[in-house]
Design an enzyme around this catalytic site. Structure first.
Site, mmCIF file in Angstrom:
data_model
loop_
_atom_site.group_PDB
_atom_site.id
_atom_site.type_symbol
_atom_site.label_atom_id
_atom_site.label_comp_id
_atom_site.label_asym_id
_atom_site.label_seq_id
_atom_site.Cartn_x
_atom_site.Cartn_y
_atom_site.Cartn_z
ATOM 1 N N HIS A 1 -14.241 -12.283 -2.541
ATOM 2 C CA HIS A 1 -13.472 -13.135 -2.803
ATOM 3 C C HIS A 1 -12.785 -14.086 -3.387
ATOM 4 O O HIS A 1 -12.724 -15.494 -3.951
ATOM 5 C CB HIS A 1 -13.232 -12.583 -1.382
ATOM 6 N N LYS B 1 -8.493 -16.932 0.057
ATOM 7 C CA LYS B 1 -8.115 -15.420 1.307
ATOM 8 C C LYS B 1 -9.416 -16.844 2.776
ATOM 9 O O LYS B 1 -9.271 -17.309 2.068
ATOM 10 C CB LYS B 1 -10.440 -14.694 1.227
ATOM 11 N N MET C 1 1.048 -1.267 -0.113
ATOM 12 C CA MET C 1 -0.094 0.090 0.004
ATOM 13 C C MET C 1 1.190 1.677 -0.289
ATOM 14 O O MET C 1 0.629 2.153 -0.857
ATOM 15 C CB MET C 1 -1.115 -0.036 1.034
#
Lengths: 245, 245, 245, 245
Positions: B130, B134, B10
């Protein structure tokens, strides 16, 4: 309360909905061309008008004079006729009138959410889908939605929507409503549906409303009936009652 | 401005986004374990923290002391750690800190719209979808959405959701999050998607968010960077900046 | 096997996919303008061609002469160039060539299913959605889908699609492809998506394909590589390999 | 032709559909408990049975004896009762019986397409959505769809579906039907809907059927009525008539 236009499709659905609501009492069901005195004589505090464009404004002024609150779903209202009601209500300070083009809570919310979301997205388009017997395209709801989106983008100083199309079959990119593209699908089996697609790099937000039956208008009509007495003056649009802030 | 955690996935995306924004200047890109003094020395007015749960609270207190505004996307904040920041900021009246679990504008809007719409519908369920790598189900976003919906229904004094199911295969009706059913789909090819379905007799409202790529977080991060300096004190959640009223 | 156009976007993706496939061995990766003799010298039995329209037909004839099977994904083939390959293969009875405009299994299946379903529905329309940098509308895939649907309806002697529209904003009802309406949405964040809507009184069937990334073409390319050697002659379209009967 | 169970919801809809079909003549409408001799006396060549599980098998054997072809939509048939009809028809070589659990063309096509597509995708899940008055979850249609998908995957030697879930709220990942996850949504306003999601790296294929009204069964019933006379023996499932190859 009273229902005007009680023999029509919407009016008769309202009659049944009122009869099923334990907190409301139906005191008059008036057909489109009957005399309105029955409403006043029966002691109705609120009247719902689903009549015809040629009758609705006269009904409103007559019942405002009699001190009856009104919920109006009949089409055909414009800025001038609304202004005349607003003026009239200035002389009748306790009386409330609500005029709304759409009583489906989901449709009203979809339009309100789309307008609020629009300034945060680079792209937006509208798809409306109806049965193939509909004569106009795009639907009035889709036009209103596109106009509200365009106004929100203009208020946020966003520029034109990105579109690199240089070779196109006629009509492929939809209709242009205030710069927003609107696509009209006609398909047997559908009733009335609207989808607003908003896109940024890496993400999409979709807001969709499906209307399957006119019973979907009843929660909005009853909400308006219950609230109109405590909202003096003219209210335009059901979204004013939905506490969206 | 400065980016903390600049080497992370990020953080490095934020670095590129800031470099591409003509109105912002990057003066410090700090890896997770470097000393924060470089931020102050470089004269940064705002810092973005995408580090790790064990570091983020310390970073915030250190930079608040130095008078630097903060935008925090690192996970792991709870009511106690947020309260400590709020107390600290009471002593530093000009400084602003924004902590948000999600910077995708569309995801934040979807959750806000779902919570506002919830009181107007008899039924509501949540589907999240998703990729199959996950490890947790439902997603944190779907749990937050369901909790916000449940709170809105409780505030409007709505009762339990209608459900006549008497014979069910184990798991068919999804997980129960505060009384709201949440379904978790895992499918190769997907990234992160959430759909909220709301239903009344005769109508359905659907709000869907698709997240395809982490670049979708950048408009929200930059919005927070631009506004945090004019919002002293602690702000929790990006929706506070989105002018939804 | 060999990859022609190995430096291009699709070609390099194929190179990686072949390297990851335990049952396939890459013996030659040829850039668009290198000499093809390296393919033959390396002993490749199958070659994949993702080059350019001006080179692909020459490549095919040269490698057919050398007895190499071919899987061709380059665009630009028409009935004439396909006929020339068919004629050439008549003289090389053991050699197989597969030319396909689309290697995404889901897209090929969506089109095949839509064509098979079309005769059973009164209404059908196509919506395609792409990023706003695309220059043509509708997409080639959507045009092919609409044409295949129109052909299926004609074969079943179905008449024109029902549509009562008499008042329309220009473009609202989409483009007309062989009598089937096609709508092109352009939205930031999207890649390549197609939705076919089929309707009868009381029901709707929707078939949707979402393409998020060109890796989605790889299962189809590898399937073709594995099968082309056992399918002598010319095969057009990946659907021929999908065992849909 | 004749309708058995003509007073029921499905039977009366069939009666109207037959009356509206110019190529079909209704000669007998029999209530569930009336004597079947009226069917034979009226000269019906085909009978449609929408009665009750306790009556349908007896009806079929009686009318097969009389040489009447049958289209059966009543539930409750199993392998044993179907075998008894097959045996009986072996002695009546000209007579045809079609038994189908679902006459909605779109639902039958959705299930058939999902089963054919399943072997080409790494992931697949099923979502079914119904009104909240339904007592069982998942729906019978969704169970059949999941079983057909599981059989197709097994036939293609595909392994278990990918799923890294290690922390889950109870029920989040849906019900397990032969290894395929099925999610049941219950929402006011819905009728009967099914969505099959198939995923590969980089792409998704979605097949969705919406059933809004039982009139959607009529094209399938009339198709069966028109064809059953030319299909001697037992046919199970409407998909046999749909020419999907």
């Amino acid at each position: 309360m009273a229902v005007l236009g009680a023999a029509g499709r919407m009016g008769s659905t309202v009659v049944r909905a009122v009869q099923d609501a334990p907190d409301l009492e139906l005191v008059a069901a008036v057909d489109a061309h009957e005399d309105l005195s029955v409403v006043v004589d029966a002691g109705a505090q609120v009247a719902v008008d689903f009549t015809v464009p040629s009758a609705t404004e006269g009904n409103v002024h007559a019942l405002v004079d009699a001190g009856v609150h009104l919920v109006v779903g009949t089409t055909g209202w414009d800025d001038d006729s609304l202004a005349r009601v607003r003026d009239h209500l200035a002389d009748r300070p306790g009386v409330g009138v609500l005029v709304a083009p759409n009583f489906a809570l989901g449709a009203v919310l979809a339009m309100a959410f789309a307008a609020r979301a629009a300034r945060w997205f680079e792209s937006v388009e509208v798809i409306e889908l109806h049965h193939p017997d509909k004569v106009d395209a795009p639907s009035g709801t889709a036009r209103h939605t596109a106009s509200a989106i365009a106004a929100a983008r203009a208020a946020a100083a966003l520029g034109p929507l990105p579109d690199a199309t240089t070779q196109s079959l006629d009509g492929a990119r939809g209709a242009d409503v205030d710069g927003v593209r609107v696509h009209s699908v006609r398909l047997r089996g559908l009733v009335a549906h609207e989808e607003i697609l908003l896109g940024n790099a890496g993400e999409q937000l979709t807001i969709r409303h499906d209307s399957f039956d006119r019973v979907s208008f009843m929660p909005g009509v009853l909400l308006a009936v219950r609230q109109v007495g405590s909202r003096p003056g003219l209210t335009v649009g059901l979204e004013q009652l939905l506490d969206l802030a």
